[in-house]
Design an enzyme around this catalytic site. Structure first.
Site, mmCIF file in Angstrom:
data_model
loop_
_atom_site.group_PDB
_atom_site.id
_atom_site.type_symbol
_atom_site.label_atom_id
_atom_site.label_comp_id
_atom_site.label_asym_id
_atom_site.label_seq_id
_atom_site.Cartn_x
_atom_site.Cartn_y
_atom_site.Cartn_z
ATOM 1 N N GLU A 193 0.818 -1.205 0.000
ATOM 2 C CA GLU A 193 0.000 0.000 0.000
ATOM 3 C C GLU A 193 0.859 1.266 0.000
ATOM 4 O OE1 GLU A 193 -3.006 -0.194 -0.604
ATOM 5 O OE2 GLU A 193 -3.775 -2.091 0.155
ATOM 6 N N ASP A 329 -3.818 -9.938 -8.647
ATOM 7 C CA ASP A 329 -4.115 -9.070 -9.785
ATOM 8 C C ASP A 329 -2.959 -8.223 -10.298
ATOM 9 O OD1 ASP A 329 -4.246 -7.746 -7.376
ATOM 10 O OD2 ASP A 329 -6.211 -6.848 -7.703
ATOM 11 N N GLU A 451 -19.257 -6.918 -5.488
ATOM 12 C CA GLU A 451 -17.851 -7.181 -5.201
ATOM 13 C C GLU A 451 -17.446 -8.581 -5.670
ATOM 14 O OE1 GLU A 451 -14.065 -6.318 -3.062
ATOM 15 O OE2 GLU A 451 -15.570 -5.210 -4.185
ATOM 16 N N GLU A 502 -11.970 -0.705 -10.885
ATOM 17 C CA GLU A 502 -11.449 -1.605 -11.928
ATOM 18 C C GLU A 502 -12.307 -1.663 -13.181
ATOM 19 O OE1 GLU A 502 -9.497 -2.309 -8.233
ATOM 20 O OE2 GLU A 502 -11.649 -2.428 -8.683
ATOM 21 N N THR A 588 -1.064 0.639 -10.553
ATOM 22 C CA THR A 588 -2.303 -0.021 -10.150
ATOM 23 C C THR A 588 -3.197 0.874 -9.304
ATOM 24 O OG1 THR A 588 -3.175 -2.142 -9.321
ATOM 25 C CG2 THR A 588 -1.468 -1.045 -7.998
#
Length: 598
Positions: A193, A329, A451, A502, A588
């Site tokens: 993060e 991902d 989700e 996304e 990302t």
């Protein structure tokens, strides 16, 4: 006698103004700096409506601890050296033609509405949660979940710039310049993060604005993260023990982590090396990716890696669960993007193209499926693949038709790969995957996809006709099924929408690459649904159940709402030259890194 002359002047001026409005960049379109060759930062260039004299003088304050002074017990190798930029890249974006005044007016109206929503959230963050990690959009309180370094502020810097909010941008830069990265609200710092939000946010804002204070702070965060490589095998830790890292005695690499964590450092560390001219960051992450490269074809699903890996044992082979969704991902996302950033001019960078092509071919064969739906639309959904041993000891891949919002980035990535590698099959697959997520959005009552969900798997891509009885039967086998699920869906295992980006990310990329109007119209439908369902008195909140209209909300708004979701929505309706995919690659967290030129 002067009157006709004045009228002609007015007419000429009117024509000139219209021309400037339509064909020159607007204030929220142009970044006043262009890229620079290897080893340097951006170079200033006078641009329309950017007055350098109005840029405030802001000096970054030093943090209470200098991370570049740590004496490592296990210093990482300093090779390979950062290669020079790619001499040539294939064209990525569609060649857009000028639009009519009426169409342009519609898009401008939409763009400004998106900016209004962003402005409301930003103003509330500034008033209620300034210098905190995130605003709580229902209560107006705040939360520090990412070390307390003002995650939303740093994450939103480039969005402020892109939306032309220069006053707010420089206010934010002044605040960022004072952040103390020598102190943390938590004893353990999340490497993943911190890399994508803080380092990524600072690098992108510097690439766009050229403000030196941002570069200084990016180097501080980069050196903090670099301390996470002070381990016996030079693999990065998943969490940096903050005070131990300062002492330099070496950190302990966790035994098992999700594969996305060590696989999502490449872009940020590479760009930091490009900007500073210091290859140490690139060298550190190159060693990590060598581990993935060397063993890519030794897994139970050759070409992909299992969801969980061990960087302590440097084992990226053991495991039977494979996905491009959550936990894995961005490992896959960064492979073609690293190729875009680096090119293939050296052995250390050539591996990214090889890994990207290998995984993309494997995923096409094993993870993507055509769902059975009432209209028989030719779309694709990304599922999961378990590879287990059969009774005879043979490995048998098994496709699970479960998908999630996180997987929706993959359509845009395949389209990008199609252009980068000049592969029409990748591009066509990307279109179908993006349409799959668009279909999921419009299928649910809230106009938003859940989700996590399941669909009915077609026997084959060619044999895919709607069968109501089969759908009912498949639905009733699932313990999570609900009576009001849209046809074709068998579960909404997690019915929330937590402001994720996304799906609109892929729609944005497909719009920029194909120029097909269906993607821009889908983006507007998606935005209206999201804005309506998530609106609060302060900002926007997560929705608990998209399978119903007017669902309850959750007091939750992560920084990616401002950093990613609204940015992607906004970019769909701007001049395509704003953050052109031929000039930038996005990390990302949707932070644009400028592509260096030779």
């Amino acid at each position: 006698m002067a009157r006709p002359f004045r009228i002609r002047n007015i007419a000429v001026c009117a024509i000139l103004i219209i021309f400037l409005y339509r064909f020159l960049p607007s204030a929220d379109v142009v970044a006043p700096f262009h890229g620079h060759s290897h080893g340097g930062g951006p170079q200033p260039l006078a641009q329309y409506m950017n007055d350098a004299s109005k840029i405030p003088h802001i000096v970054a304050s030093k943090s209470s601890f200098a991370w570049n002074t740590v004496k490592f017990m296990y210093p990482p190798e300093l090779t390979p050296k950062l290669p020079p930029p790619a001499p040539k890249r294939p064209r990525i974006q569609h060649i857009f033609k000028p639009e009519s005044a009426s169409v342009a007016a519609i898009q401008d109206k939409r763009r400004l509405e998106i900016r209004r929503v962003f402005g409301k959230s930003w103003a509330s963050y500034k008033k209620q949660a300034w210098m905190k990690d995130a605003l709580k959009p229902l209560s107006g309180q705040f939360v520090d979940q990412f070390s307390g370094w003002a995650a939303t502020l740093v994450d939103s810097l480039d969005t402020l710039w892109i939306m032309g909010m220069r006053k707010e941008f420089y206010e934010a830069v002044e605040a960022v310049a004072s952040i103390d990265f020598g102190k943390s609200t938590s004893s353990r710092v999340n490497t993943f993060e911190t890399c994508i939000r803080y380092l990524g946010g600072l690098l992108a804002a510097y690439d766009l604005s050229g403000h030196e204070a941002l570069k200084v702070k990016a180097i501080e965060v980069g050196d903090l993260l670099y301390s996470g490589f002070n381990t016996e095998n030079r693999m990065p830790v998943d969490f940096i023990e903050f005070e131990d890292a300062k002492k330099g005695g070496g950190l302990y690499v966790e035994d098992t982590v999700v594969s996305a964590s060590p696989g999502t450092i490449t872009l940020e560390f590479t760009r930091l090396s490009q900007i500073t001219g210091d290859s140490k960051y690139y060298a550190a992450v190159s060693k990590v990716m060598d581990t993935f490269y060397d063993h890519q074809n030794e897994t139970k699903l050759p070409g992909m890696w299992p969801m969980y890996v061990s960087m302590r044992r440097q084992d990226v082979v053991t495991g039977y669960q494979f996905t491009i969704g959550g936990n894995a991902d961005s490992l896959y996302e960064y492979l073609p993007k690293a190729h875009a950033l680096l090119g293939s001019t050296s052995p250390s960078s050539a591996k990214y193209e090889a890994m990207a092509r290998n995984f993309m071919d494997t995923a096409m064969k094993n993870l993507f499926f055509r769902p059975m739906i009432p209209g028989n639309e030719d779309i694709l959904i990304s599922g999961n693949c378990d590879v287990l041993e059969s009774g005879e000891g043979e490995l048998t891949p098994s496709l699970d038709p479960e998908s999630e919002h996180l997987s929706c980035f993959i359509g845009g990535l395949y389209a990008l790969g199609g252009r980068l590698f000049e592969n029409d099959s990748y591009l066509k697959t990307g279109v179908k995957l993006a349409r799959g997520c668009m279909y999921a959005y419009k299928s649910f009552p809230a106009g938003i996809m859940p989700e996590r969900y399941n669909m009915v798997l077609c026997p084959s891509a060619e044999n895919c006709k709607w069968d109501e009885e089969r759908w009912v039967s498949e639905r009733q086998k699932r313990k999570e099924w609900k009576e009001h699920l849209p046809k074709g869906f068998t579960t909404a295992k997690d019915p929330r929408y937590i402001l994720r980006p996304e799906a609109i990310e892929s729609v944005f990329v497909l719009w920029r690459i194909t120029g097909q109007e269906e993607f821009r119209e889908a983006a507007w439908d998606m935005f209206q649904a999201v804005a309506n369902a998530t609106d609060t008195s302060f900002a926007n909140a997560a929705v608990l159940d998209v399978t119903i209209v007017d669902s309850k909300q959750e007091d939750y708004m992560e920084s990616f709402w401002l950093a990613e979701t609204l940015k992607y929505f906004y970019l769909v309706f701007t001049d395509p030259d704003l953050i052109s995919l031929d000039e930038f690659v996005l990390n990302t967290e949707a932070h644009p890194f400028r592509l260096s030129k030779s």
